[in-house]
Design a protein around this motif. Structure first.
Motif, PDB file in Angstrom:
ATOM      1  N   GLN A   5       0.847  -1.190   0.000  1.00 33.06           N
ATOM      2  CA  GLN A   5       0.000   0.000   0.000  1.00 33.06           C
ATOM      3  C   GLN A   5       0.879   1.234   0.000  1.00 33.06           C
ATOM      4  O   GLN A   5       1.853   1.322   0.748  1.00 33.06           O
ATOM      5  N   GLU A   8      -0.527   7.182   2.491  1.00 39.88           N
ATOM      6  CA  GLU A   8      -1.425   8.284   2.148  1.00 39.88           C
ATOM      7  C   GLU A   8      -0.921   9.553   2.831  1.00 39.88           C
ATOM      8  O   GLU A   8      -0.773   9.599   4.039  1.00 39.88           O
ATOM      9  N   THR A  12      -1.043  12.930  -1.667  1.00 43.06           N
ATOM     10  CA  THR A  12      -1.589  11.825  -2.452  1.00 43.06           C
ATOM     11  C   THR A  12      -3.048  11.526  -2.118  1.00 43.06           C
ATOM     12  O   THR A  12      -3.670  10.720  -2.782  1.00 43.06           O
ATOM     13  N   ARG A  13      -3.562  12.158  -1.077  1.00 41.00           N
ATOM     14  CA  ARG A  13      -4.958  11.906  -0.734  1.00 41.00           C
ATOM     15  C   ARG A  13      -5.865  12.383  -1.878  1.00 41.00           C
ATOM     16  O   ARG A  13      -5.627  13.441  -2.464  1.00 41.00           O
ATOM     17  N   HIS A  14      -6.860  11.618  -2.156  1.00 40.83           N
ATOM     18  CA  HIS A  14      -7.761  11.968  -3.254  1.00 40.83           C
ATOM     19  C   HIS A  14      -8.895  12.814  -2.717  1.00 40.83           C
ATOM     20  O   HIS A  14      -9.813  12.306  -2.090  1.00 40.83           O
ATOM     21  N   ARG A  18     -12.916  10.585  -5.643  1.00 38.10           N
ATOM     22  CA  ARG A  18     -12.352   9.598  -4.738  1.00 38.10           C
ATOM     23  C   ARG A  18     -12.519   8.182  -5.293  1.00 38.10           C
ATOM     24  O   ARG A  18     -11.658   7.329  -5.109  1.00 38.10           O
ATOM     25  N   GLY A  21      -9.674   6.870  -7.281  1.00 36.62           N
ATOM     26  CA  GLY A  21      -8.341   6.819  -6.694  1.00 36.62           C
ATOM     27  C   GLY A  21      -7.932   5.437  -6.248  1.00 36.62           C
ATOM     28  O   GLY A  21      -8.752   4.581  -5.932  1.00 36.62           O
ATOM     29  N   SER A  22      -6.645   5.209  -6.264  1.00 38.14           N
ATOM     30  CA  SER A  22      -6.096   3.928  -5.813  1.00 38.14           C
ATOM     31  C   SER A  22      -4.801   4.201  -5.083  1.00 38.14           C
ATOM     32  O   SER A  22      -4.053   5.095  -5.429  1.00 38.14           O
ATOM     33  N   LEU A  23      -4.544   3.479  -4.039  1.00 37.01           N
ATOM     34  CA  LEU A  23      -3.256   3.567  -3.358  1.00 37.01           C
ATOM     35  C   LEU A  23      -2.547   2.219  -3.406  1.00 37.01           C
ATOM     36  O   LEU A  23      -1.681   1.920  -2.607  1.00 37.01           O
ATOM     37  N   LEU A  28       0.262   1.223  -9.260  1.00 39.10           N
ATOM     38  CA  LEU A  28       1.337   2.177  -9.586  1.00 39.10           C
ATOM     39  C   LEU A  28       2.370   1.530 -10.502  1.00 39.10           C
ATOM     40  O   LEU A  28       2.722   2.076 -11.554  1.00 39.10           O
ATOM     41  N   SER A 161       0.246   8.629  -6.083  1.00 40.00           N
ATOM     42  CA  SER A 161      -1.182   8.345  -6.141  1.00 40.00           C
ATOM     43  C   SER A 161      -1.526   7.912  -7.548  1.00 40.00           C
ATOM     44  O   SER A 161      -0.839   8.247  -8.504  1.00 40.00           O
ATOM     45  N   LYS A 163      -4.775   7.240 -10.366  1.00 41.81           N
ATOM     46  CA  LYS A 163      -6.187   7.397 -10.715  1.00 41.81           C
ATOM     47  C   LYS A 163      -6.474   6.591 -11.960  1.00 41.81           C
ATOM     48  O   LYS A 163      -5.702   6.620 -12.924  1.00 41.81           O
TER      49      LYS A 163
END
Lengths: 220, 220
Positions: A5, A8, A12-14, A18, A21-23, A28, A161, A163
């Protein structure tokens, strides 16, 4: 090992979209590995500068080829590196619901110039192999002089982050569905073409398998 | 009318790779018109932020769809918008001479949010038609409420620079030509695919000609 993971952080917080978004570290890596050109953002005299450049990676770091932006990257300078793959146009019933299917990764951090020759050689190898797997052991590797003339930046893959938007438009179950309009996705795909030999090559110079086999394969 | 030559400013002057630089207005327009996704750079609390977004243009202005970056764009905020098309990998004899064939435009300026509803509608029309010609007159146009909920940015097309690299590697006439290695360009092309109907569409909903005819055509 890199964590599964991504941490955050404020960057990088969406805060918007939201749901897109992916963490996930795997997301990545997949986005980075699907491309080889990024957009590198730096601040120069208070103004943003966004330049395209090539990159490679290992488990923990992103390597970037030096560019006009490197002039201002003496020490640890804040950068934002964004890699985007555009997968299609989302054509909804209403203009308002139009959008784009895409995968995008944004990496924040302090970039530094690589100065150690061994680290630079290892980074250049990542960069070369990222764009063209097999090319590092085929082409002539950098001389000491060439290595010194190459600017390589390195950036930790810690703060990132992702998306992703996929699939159909969102207005298929709303009142606009009654309009009778066509809606859907117009896909966009990128693919490698037929290799074009340098006109100055002697005839019958064989094309190496690692290049020939990419013809017709998908990119992005 | 827009001038044929882009003004040369401190920001657009090509300090590096001068041979790849262009200040031709026609080159700028061609690069902008070949794509619809840009990378928008802004400075947020001293740090760069680079986000992908869609754009359109008229003769003198670039329109950008609002994004996470818009939060910090109350007034005239310095932005850098970069549009890049990657045309292929330049595979030289030496790693040092490797590169990318590409076309890239960089626009600098102060972006502002469009607030006037008529100006916003006109800008959204440019943006919609830029990505999908014919779609503005086909899809349902924005309601007053939707228009208010849409963030549109506008930026003058005054300060821009263009970089283009085409053709074979540069080491065909140097000592590395004796190595007997293959060298050339591996082209990358992007094309529109087969439109994918929204699964919630009633069967036999006809696909409009302006979308159907893009299938198989080149993008970028």
């Amino acid at each position: 090992m890199a964590p599964d993971q991504l941490p955050e952080t404020d960057l990088t917080r969406h805060r918007r979209l939201r749901d897109q978004g992916s963490l996930d570290r795997a997301d990545l890596d997949a986005i980075l590995d699907a491309g080889f050109v990024c957009h590198l953002g730096v601040v120069v005299e208070g103004r943003p500068l966004v330049v395209p450049t090539v990159y490679g990676r290992d488990e923990r770091r992103l390597y970037l080829h030096g560019s006009v932006a490197s002039r201002s990257l003496a020490g640890g300078t804040p950068v934002c590196v964004t890699v985007t793959h555009v997968d299609g146009l989302v054509l909804a019933r209403s203009v308002f619901e139009h959008g784009v299917n895409y995968r995008s990764a944004m990496i924040h951090g302090e970039a530094r110039k690589v100065t150690d020759p061994e680290e630079k050689l290892a980074g250049l190898r990542r960069l070369t192999e990222h764009a063209t797997p097999g090319q590092w052991s085929y082409a002539r590797r950098p001389s000491r002089k060439e290595l010194a003339a190459t600017t390589l930046l390195v950036l930790p893959l810690d703060a990132a982050s992702v998306k992703i938007r996929t699939g159909a438009p969102d207005d298929g179950d709303g009142p606009d569905a009654e309009l009778g309009l066509w809606a859907g996705v117009l896909p966009l795909t990128s693919a490698w073409g037929v290799p074009v030999p340098d006109p100055s090559l002697p005839p019958q110079t064989p094309i190496p398998a690692h290049i020939a086999r990419r013809e017709g394969t998908r990119h992005g």
